[in-house]
Write an enzyme that holds these catalytic residues in place. Structure first.
Site, PDB file in Angstrom:
ATOM      1  N   HIS A 294      -4.705  -1.654  -3.745  1.00 28.17           N
ATOM      2  CA  HIS A 294      -6.065  -2.063  -3.443  1.00 28.17           C
ATOM      3  C   HIS A 294      -7.177  -1.984  -4.405  1.00 28.17           C
ATOM      4  CE1 HIS A 294      -4.151  -2.562   0.388  1.00 28.17           C
ATOM      5  NE2 HIS A 294      -3.904  -1.026   0.572  1.00 28.17           N
TER       6      HIS A 294
ATOM      7  N   SER B 279       0.929  -1.071   0.126  1.00 23.98           N
ATOM      8  CA  SER B 279       0.006   0.015   0.024  1.00 23.98           C
ATOM      9  C   SER B 279       0.940   1.136   0.008  1.00 23.98           C
ATOM     10  CB  SER B 279      -0.850  -0.208   1.071  1.00 23.98           C
ATOM     11  OG  SER B 279      -2.167   0.991   0.960  1.00 23.98           O
TER      12      SER B 279
END
Length: 245
Positions: free
Chosen positions: A170, A134
Site C-alpha cells: 500500500h 498486504s
C-alpha cells in the site's frame, strides 16, 4: 501441473470491486493462476483469511468470487480450530494458495502455532504458487511494515523469509508506508526490499525477483535499499500492465 519452480506473486491487489459480488478477482490473481500452469481442468485455489480471524463474510466472498472465476475453491480456517483434518494435505493439493490481508503478526503467530511454516515452504518448493494481498504479501518476505500493533506502523521482522527481501505494501495509499519503509531499511531493521503501490505485485522465482506487474494503469513497484554510508535509495521498477482476460 504446478509451477516449474518455486513461485511467489506478492501483491497489494488481486481483489477488485464487483457490481454483483462482495468483490471479485482481478488480473493479479488471474496471473497467479496462470503461473501455476494448469491445463485441462479448473485450477484449485485455497483461501486463507487467518489474518482477518477467518472472517466468515470474507470466506463467503471468496467462494462467490471463485465460482465466478471458474476456480475450484477451498479454504483453510484455524479459528476456532482447523476446519480440515489434515491442513498439509489440503495445502499441498492446491495450484494456488491465496492469503488475505489483515494482521501479519497474528497470521504468522497462528501459522507457527499450527506448525504451518514448514508446510508453506514445502508447498512453495513443490510448485504451488503462493500469492495474496498486504499481510498475504509481507508474510513470504523477511519482514515489512505493519499496523498489526496499532495505527502507527511498526516493523515485523519474522516473516517466513522464503525470499530474502523485506516488503512494503500500500505504498501510495497509506501515508505512513513509504517513510516507515525507508526509515526501517535505513537503520538496518529491515533488509532491502520491494514495495508495491495498490494494484501492483512482484513476482519471484525461487528467491529471485523476476518482474513487477500491475492491474491498475500507472501504478508501480520500487526497490528500496541502503548504501554503505546509510543513504536510502528508492529505484522505480519497470512495471508491466496486466490486461483483464
Amino acid at each position: 501441473m504446478t509451477a516449474a519452480e518455486p513461485t511467489i506473486l506478492a501483491t497489494s491487489g488481486g481483489m477488485v470491486a464487483s457490481r454483483r459480488l462482495r468483490w471479485e478477482f482481478g488480473p493479479l490473481t488471474d496471473y497467479a493462476v496462470e503461473l501455476a500452469g494448469v491445463t485441462g481442468r479448473a485450477p484449485r485455489v485455497c483461501f486463507l483469511a487467518t489474518a482477518m480471524g477467518d472472517n466468515a463474510e470474507q470466506i463467503r466472498g471468496f467462494y462467490d468470487a471463485a465460482g465466478q472465476a471458474g476456480f475450484v475453491p477451498s479454504h483453510l480456517a484455524l479459528f476456532p480450530m482447523p476446519n480440515v483434518e489434515d491442513p498439509r494435505e489440503l495445502l499441498l493439493g492446491q495450484d494456488v494458495i491465496w492469503v488475505l490481508g489483515g494482521s501479519v503478526a497474528g497470521l504468522l503467530a497462528m501459522w507457527r502455532l499450527h506448525r504451518l511454516e514448514p508446510v508453506m515452504r514445502e508447498a512453495w518448493q513443490a510448485g504451488v504458487v503462493l500469492t495474496g494481498v498486504s499481510a498475504g504479501s509481507i508474510c513470504w518476505h523477511s519482514g515489512g511494515t505493519t499496523d498489526s500493533f496499532g495505527p502507527d506502523l511498526r516493523p515485523v521482522t519474522d516473516g517466513l523469509a522464503l525470499v530474502p527481501f523485506s516488503n512494503g505494501v500500500h505504498y501510495d495509499s497509506e501515508p505512513q508506508r513509504r517513510p516507515a519503509f525507508h526509515s526501517l531499511i535505513g537503520d538496518g531493521t529491515l533488509a532491502a526490499g520491494y514495495a508495491t503501490e495498490d494494484g501492483v505485485g512482484v513476482l519471484y522465482r525461487g528467491d529471485r525477483f523476476v518482474e513487477a506487474v500491475t492491474e491498475r494503469e500507472g501504478k508501480s513497484a520500487y526497490f528500496v535499499s541502503r548504501s554503505p554510508d546509510g543513504a536510502v535509495t528508492e529505484q522505480p521498477l519497470d512495471t508491466r500492465l496486466l490486461r483483464a482476460p
